[in-house]
Motif scaffolding. Structure first.
Motif, PDB file in Angstrom:
ATOM      1  N   ALA A 267      12.175  32.926 -34.022  1.00 16.03           N
ATOM      2  CA  ALA A 267      12.755  31.578 -33.933  1.00 16.03           C
ATOM      3  C   ALA A 267      14.070  31.488 -34.696  1.00 16.03           C
ATOM      4  CB  ALA A 267      11.756  30.542 -34.447  1.00 16.03           C
ATOM      5  N   ILE A 269      16.471  33.390 -34.351  1.00 13.56           N
ATOM      6  CA  ILE A 269      17.552  33.660 -33.382  1.00 13.56           C
ATOM      7  C   ILE A 269      18.143  32.343 -32.912  1.00 13.56           C
ATOM      8  CG2 ILE A 269      18.097  34.633 -31.110  1.00 13.56           C
ATOM      9  CD1 ILE A 269      15.716  36.601 -31.592  1.00 13.56           C
ATOM     10  N   LEU A 270      17.262  31.371 -32.686  1.00 14.26           N
ATOM     11  CA  LEU A 270      17.726  30.055 -32.253  1.00 14.26           C
ATOM     12  C   LEU A 270      18.218  29.222 -33.443  1.00 14.26           C
ATOM     13  CD1 LEU A 270      18.119  27.895 -30.143  1.00 14.26           C
ATOM     14  CD2 LEU A 270      15.705  27.308 -30.367  1.00 14.26           C
ATOM     15  N   ILE A 271      17.424  29.194 -34.496  1.00 17.43           N
ATOM     16  CA  ILE A 271      17.761  28.333 -35.637  1.00 17.43           C
ATOM     17  C   ILE A 271      19.147  28.677 -36.173  1.00 17.43           C
ATOM     18  CG2 ILE A 271      17.115  27.783 -38.029  1.00 17.43           C
ATOM     19  CD1 ILE A 271      14.157  28.201 -37.116  1.00 17.43           C
ATOM     20  N   ARG A 273      21.380  30.613 -34.484  1.00 20.18           N
ATOM     21  CA  ARG A 273      22.264  30.982 -33.357  1.00 20.18           C
ATOM     22  C   ARG A 273      22.789  32.395 -33.536  1.00 20.18           C
ATOM     23  NH1 ARG A 273      22.635  26.838 -36.487  1.00 20.18           N
ATOM     24  NH2 ARG A 273      24.645  25.840 -36.062  1.00 20.18           N
ATOM     25  N   LEU A 274      21.826  33.330 -33.675  1.00 18.70           N
ATOM     26  CA  LEU A 274      22.192  34.724 -33.895  1.00 18.70           C
ATOM     27  C   LEU A 274      22.548  35.402 -32.588  1.00 18.70           C
ATOM     28  CD1 LEU A 274      19.278  35.685 -36.311  1.00 18.70           C
ATOM     29  CD2 LEU A 274      21.550  34.775 -36.870  1.00 18.70           C
ATOM     30  N   LYS A 275      23.362  36.434 -32.713  1.00 16.33           N
ATOM     31  CA  LYS A 275      23.573  37.364 -31.605  1.00 16.33           C
ATOM     32  C   LYS A 275      23.057  38.719 -32.062  1.00 16.33           C
ATOM     33  CE  LYS A 275      27.533  39.345 -30.327  1.00 16.33           C
ATOM     34  NZ  LYS A 275      28.907  39.539 -29.824  1.00 16.33           N
ATOM     35  N   ILE A 276      22.089  39.252 -31.333  1.00 18.82           N
ATOM     36  CA  ILE A 276      21.488  40.544 -31.679  1.00 18.82           C
ATOM     37  C   ILE A 276      21.753  41.492 -30.518  1.00 18.82           C
ATOM     38  CG2 ILE A 276      19.349  41.737 -32.273  1.00 18.82           C
ATOM     39  CD1 ILE A 276      18.218  39.164 -33.295  1.00 18.82           C
ATOM     40  N   GLU A 277      22.342  42.631 -30.806  1.00 20.10           N
ATOM     41  CA  GLU A 277      22.713  43.517 -29.704  1.00 20.10           C
ATOM     42  C   GLU A 277      22.391  44.962 -30.055  1.00 20.10           C
ATOM     43  OE1 GLU A 277      26.572  42.489 -28.232  1.00 20.10           O
ATOM     44  OE2 GLU A 277      26.659  44.218 -26.902  1.00 20.10           O
ATOM     45  N   GLY A 278      21.680  45.609 -29.155  1.00 14.42           N
ATOM     46  CA  GLY A 278      21.399  47.034 -29.308  1.00 14.42           C
ATOM     47  C   GLY A 278      22.473  47.858 -28.624  1.00 14.42           C
TER      48      GLY A 278
ATOM     49  N   LYS B  58      14.247  23.459 -42.658  1.00 14.27           N
ATOM     50  CA  LYS B  58      15.568  23.950 -42.314  1.00 14.27           C
ATOM     51  C   LYS B  58      15.641  24.218 -40.813  1.00 14.27           C
ATOM     52  CE  LYS B  58      18.902  27.607 -42.778  1.00 14.27           C
ATOM     53  NZ  LYS B  58      19.197  29.022 -43.025  1.00 14.27           N
ATOM     54  N   TYR B  60      18.771  23.917 -37.311  1.00 17.62           N
ATOM     55  CA  TYR B  60      20.200  23.831 -37.039  1.00 17.62           C
ATOM     56  C   TYR B  60      20.690  22.401 -37.130  1.00 17.62           C
ATOM     57  CZ  TYR B  60      17.862  23.288 -32.545  1.00 17.62           C
ATOM     58  OH  TYR B  60      17.008  22.928 -31.545  1.00 17.62           O
ATOM     59  N   VAL B 249      18.659  32.449 -25.702  1.00 23.01           N
ATOM     60  CA  VAL B 249      17.526  31.812 -26.378  1.00 23.01           C
ATOM     61  C   VAL B 249      17.872  30.351 -26.648  1.00 23.01           C
ATOM     62  CG1 VAL B 249      16.054  31.806 -28.398  1.00 23.01           C
ATOM     63  CG2 VAL B 249      16.814  33.979 -27.428  1.00 23.01           C
ATOM     64  N   CYS B 250      17.147  29.487 -25.958  1.00 24.33           N
ATOM     65  CA  CYS B 250      17.422  28.053 -26.018  1.00 24.33           C
ATOM     66  C   CYS B 250      16.263  27.309 -26.643  1.00 24.33           C
ATOM     67  CB  CYS B 250      17.653  27.591 -24.589  1.00 24.33           C
ATOM     68  SG  CYS B 250      17.652  25.841 -24.384  1.00 24.33           S
ATOM     69  N   GLY B 251      15.073  27.870 -26.536  1.00 23.70           N
ATOM     70  CA  GLY B 251      13.895  27.234 -27.109  1.00 23.70           C
ATOM     71  C   GLY B 251      12.928  28.298 -27.560  1.00 23.70           C
ATOM     72  N   MET B 252      12.153  27.983 -28.571  1.00 22.32           N
ATOM     73  CA  MET B 252      11.229  28.970 -29.130  1.00 22.32           C
ATOM     74  C   MET B 252      10.120  28.190 -29.793  1.00 22.32           C
ATOM     75  SD  MET B 252      11.570  32.381 -29.256  1.00 22.32           S
ATOM     76  CE  MET B 252      12.942  33.335 -29.910  1.00 22.32           C
ATOM     77  N   LYS B 275      21.197  42.334 -25.261  1.00 25.52           N
ATOM     78  CA  LYS B 275      21.934  41.351 -26.049  1.00 25.52           C
ATOM     79  C   LYS B 275      21.109  40.074 -26.042  1.00 25.52           C
ATOM     80  CE  LYS B 275      25.631  38.954 -24.752  1.00 25.52           C
ATOM     81  NZ  LYS B 275      27.012  38.606 -24.353  1.00 25.52           N
ATOM     82  N   ILE B 276      20.727  39.608 -27.214  1.00 18.46           N
ATOM     83  CA  ILE B 276      19.914  38.398 -27.345  1.00 18.46           C
ATOM     84  C   ILE B 276      20.723  37.395 -28.147  1.00 18.46           C
ATOM     85  CG2 ILE B 276      17.745  37.452 -28.195  1.00 18.46           C
ATOM     86  CD1 ILE B 276      16.490  40.153 -27.957  1.00 18.46           C
ATOM     87  N   GLU B 277      20.902  36.219 -27.602  1.00 18.49           N
ATOM     88  CA  GLU B 277      21.768  35.262 -28.285  1.00 18.49           C
ATOM     89  C   GLU B 277      21.160  33.874 -28.248  1.00 18.49           C
ATOM     90  OE1 GLU B 277      25.834  35.847 -27.123  1.00 18.49           O
ATOM     91  OE2 GLU B 277      26.514  34.063 -28.185  1.00 18.49           O
ATOM     92  N   GLY B 278      21.078  33.259 -29.424  1.00 23.10           N
ATOM     93  CA  GLY B 278      20.617  31.881 -29.512  1.00 23.10           C
ATOM     94  C   GLY B 278      21.793  30.929 -29.445  1.00 23.10           C
ATOM     95  N   PHE B 279      21.580  29.742 -28.876  1.00 20.40           N
ATOM     96  CA  PHE B 279      22.693  28.787 -28.795  1.00 20.40           C
ATOM     97  C   PHE B 279      22.176  27.360 -28.795  1.00 20.40           C
ATOM     98  CE2 PHE B 279      22.629  27.014 -24.466  1.00 20.40           C
ATOM     99  CZ  PHE B 279      21.652  27.799 -23.887  1.00 20.40           C
ATOM    100  N   GLU B 283      27.041  22.494 -29.646  1.00 18.43           N
ATOM    101  CA  GLU B 283      28.079  23.169 -30.435  1.00 18.43           C
ATOM    102  C   GLU B 283      29.192  23.739 -29.563  1.00 18.43           C
ATOM    103  OE1 GLU B 283      25.558  24.571 -34.336  1.00 18.43           O
ATOM    104  OE2 GLU B 283      25.697  25.951 -32.659  1.00 18.43           O
TER     105      GLU B 283
END
Lengths: 338, 338
Positions: A267, A269-271, A273-278, B58, B60, B249-252, B275-279, B283
């Motif tokens: 979670a 990742i959303l909280i 707003r991470l970008k994770i990339e392999g 805590k 966003y 990733v928009c919801g979790m 590539k995994i990205e939360g948004f 914003e």
């Protein structure tokens, strides 16, 4: 015709890799055909990715075939040449594998590359100015892409990737924090590799302790994290990420039983707003020249002084490799073959 | 001066949110100051993000203050105006909250926006041509960025985000696969929302069954996944990703006890170079005009026909919201306030 001692993969690991998975064999080096080059290897590189190749499971690369010479990067000199581009004595880097000699097609693009040893020692082309260095460069510049003043973190800090990462990050004006095993490595990271701080994971063996140590070492939070390890260290790093932090994933160990280690709190990742990339650095060959240029310059200027752990003789390669998997090396793990 | 019925957050949930967390109160609408506009709300939008605001943890966004009107998007008409840009009867969209009227500063940029109801029904500005639609647009075009012929997947397929996602993905020549709860929603997804296939998660209640269903629905693997849910559905989707797949990733959701649900196999990030990205769509206001333009066109052309579930009266908002959290709605959940 010199005798060529080789290490082949004899059988696949059941769980942990052991020396009995490997076998030492001898072969004659074959006579060269037109266009071929015989390379005498001076150093063999040992790298964590090799462990993945020993398995027969789905991964980004084909498994290492049984009975064949283990894959691996090598530097050496041309011992015999039937290709106009290469002459005897040329220093070269290639993927010669775990053996003393290799025969290479001089026409195949990228298989064998001549290097300049005026300012950069030959062995560095397997480390700081080779694949590990480019790996650090790619993760830092292409995924994390830090601004000056941001805080970036790397696990396995004193390894070949970590030491290059520190030099590259300092050159960009970042605060750079390492994670390594033991007080000696941590002291070395700060004193010799220019890390601003280094956390001993042996002193912080769970996610809560590591998150606390990261909070102290990164008072402004983490903007970029380079993942060589996975497990609880990744969990702790994610807990300390700032909004819009970037995570470059280059390595990810499994649990003791070979099962994957979960990520405890996706979670975040959303909280945050991470970008994770392999990424796999060999899939991005277009950026290698630019990366090698910067890394070579950092070495020549004395800003990147990588440490090496050197085992002697091809017969020492399996034990040195198993030690690498357990973190026994200190800096780039090599095998000297001459 | 009309009476304004409002729902305030009375206390925070211990674990699951309940109707007793909310309280219905009445207030008079205040006299307008210069530059202010009184809006009579026609519809209130209910959205999953509101659940996060009810906690004091805590995240966003700041928590919803206790004793204040719950935050929420609204559409309505101008009932009274002391601002030259707005006249009585103008259809407007804003963030009026869980109440029947709101007083808005007409000068504050972005707080109140006049909309065109010629081709797009007023309520759609809370769904397909509002925040949920832009959310689908952002995740699909800015993170997943699919090529024609790629396979893209979305969970919560028949919701406001999912239905916009399907229309946007079909317009880009993708195969689009949904995940929804129950045969009625799945049939609707395929017959009315143009999904190529839809998987009923109630029929595939663990990671193994879901991965198998995804394999059948996505014979060429998954190139893009839009995450509204988390948990085992995310684990299953990652197992079916192709190399270089993108995950927006928009919801979790969390587990039943409020603890985070782990991601079982993060090594897939490396193995498949994901590539995994939360948004958070609010914003990225710079892209809203472009997104709303495309979404409005899809609605006007009949390619996006969102479904709505409409509760009647402000007093029905808490129960409708709790139903939304349990997936009881079918399409965009609204409360009609007139």
């Amino acid at each position: 015709m010199p005798t060529n001692r080789q290490i082949v993969l004899d059988n696949r690991p059941e769980a942990e890799a052991t020396a009995s998975n490997f076998k030492l064999v001898s072969a004659d080096t074959p006579a060269l055909a037109d266009g071929q080059v015989l390379v005498r290897h001076h150093y063999l590189s040992l790298d964590p990715y090799m462990r993945g190749r020993m398995n027969d499971s789905k991964s980004y690369a084909a498994p290492q075939p049984l009975g064949e010479v283990m894959i691996g990067g090598t530097v050496g000199e041309v011992a015999e040449s039937r290709h106009p581009k290469f002459k005897v004595g040329d220093p070269v880097v290639g993927m010669g594998g775990w053996q003393e000699y290799s025969v290479v097609d001089g026409n195949a693009p990228g298989l064998l590359r001549k290097v300049d040893t005026t300012h950069v020692p030959l062995s560095y082309y397997l480390g700081a100015v080779g694949m590990p260095g480019v790996t650090a460069w790619y993760g830092l510049t292409q995924i994390i892409n830090p601004q000056a003043g941001e805080t970036v973190v790397v696990s396995a800090a004193t390894g070949a990737v970590g030491s290059a990462y520190a030099a590259l990050a300092k050159a960009r004006g970042c605060r750079v924090v390492g994670i390594a095993g033991g007080p000696e490595k941590c002291r070395y990271a700060v004193e010799e590799l220019h890390f601003d701080a280094c956390i001993d994971y042996r002193e912080h063996g769970d996610v809560k302790a590591m998150a606390k140590a990261l909070k102290e070492a990164c008072p402004k939070g983490i903007d970029g994290y380079f993942e060589n390890v996975g497990g609880y260290i990744l969990d702790a790093a994610l807990l300390r990420t700032n909004a819009f932090a970037r995570v470059a994933v280059c390595g990810m160990i499994a649990g003791y039983d070979g099962a994957p280690l979960p990520l405890q709190n996706p979670a975040l990742i959303l909280i945050n707003r991470l970008k994770i990339e392999g990424f796999i650095v060999t899939e991005h060959l277009d950026v290698w020249p630019q990366a090698l240029q910067e890394l070579g310059t950092l070495v020549a200027q004395g800003q990147l002084k990588p440490r090496e752990t050197i085992a002697q003789g091809i017969e020492a390669a399996p034990e040195a490799f198993l030690g690498l998997l357990k973190g026994k090396n200190f800096g780039k793990q090599l095998v000297k073959l001459i």
